[in-house]
Design a protein around this motif. Structure first.
Motif: not given
Length: 243
Positions: A115-139
């Motif tokens: 699930a983490r591998v899939k989630a990372v791929l989708e976040l990279e797809r929308v340009g958020l590779k550097d925000k994987l471990d950020a909380y919503p309040a930090q975004l």
């Protein structure tokens, strides 16, 4: 190939008849933008399509399966039809990657590593590779909405519905979300988008549907709807928004 087909869809809330015999076809890989004045039934149409609101009558087909058949589970429908709303609806105590993993683990029953591998791929797809471990309040708002898009994409839907996904964003962040949606369109994702962003509709959409008072009054290519509208109500609406 028609992926999504809506036939004679009706919905009322008390005495208010919101949708009137709506017909709609969306082809595989097509981007359809639904435009129209506020209160015309656009959001209700999306919510009836994925059964968040049960239609009163009519039929909704996904790949030939009638999804509003009582025998079909609404949960299955919402896996097949991903939806992105105005509000981000992220869990504030979870990081971006864990927000995306949630449905994969609890709905698709994937192990956490996969699930983490899939989630990372989708976040990279929308340009958020550097925000994987950020909380919503930090975004930023735009980043939070892109996490919501990644969360929907992670379920591998056949169709993506976008219900005014930029309306809650500050103007400076709107382009981030539109750019991500534009890339999905170029990748061949089947999309139905309710939006007031006419620049996106003109550039990314294959077809435009104009709604007013619960009816689709006109449908055509962006050039037909924006440059040569045939219905007088469409002409009046387009004339105001494209001044």
């Amino acid at each position: 190939m028609t992926v999504l087909r809506v036939r004679a869809l009706n919905k009322s809330f008390g005495d208010l008849h919101v949708l009137h015999d709506v017909d709609l076809d969306v082809e595989k890989g097509e981007v359809l933008c639904i435009i129209g004045p506020s209160g015309s039934g656009k959001s209700t149409l999306l919510r009836c399509t994925n059964l968040l609101i049960p239609p009163d009558s009519g039929e909704v087909f996904l790949d030939g399966v009638r999804v509003n058949d009582p025998a079909v589970r609404p949960e299955w429908v919402r896996q097949q039809i991903g939806t992105v709303f105005q509000s981000f609806n992220l869990f504030t105590h979870l990081t971006a990657v864990r927000n995306v993993m949630l449905g994969l683990v609890h709905v698709k029953k994937m192990d956490r590593k996969s699930a983490r591998v899939k989630a990372v791929l989708e976040l990279e797809r929308v340009g958020l590779k550097d925000k994987l471990d950020a909380y919503p309040a930090q975004l930023s708002g735009g980043q939070q909405q892109r996490v919501a898009i990644a969360r929907a994409l992670a379920m591998d839907p056949k169709v993506m519905l976008f219900d005014e996904p930029t309306s809650a964003l500050d103007p400076e962040f709107i382009h981030e979300v539109l750019d991500a949606m534009g890339q999905l369109a170029r990748d061949g994702m089947t999309m139905v988008v309710v939006s007031h962003e006419m620049g996106f509709a003109r550039e990314a959409a294959h077809a435009i549907a104009f709604m007013d008072h619960g009816r689709i009054l006109e449908q055509g290519t962006p050039e037909e709807i924006f440059d040569r509208p045939g219905h007088e109500r469409t002409k009046a609406f387009v004339g105001k928004i494209l001044r």
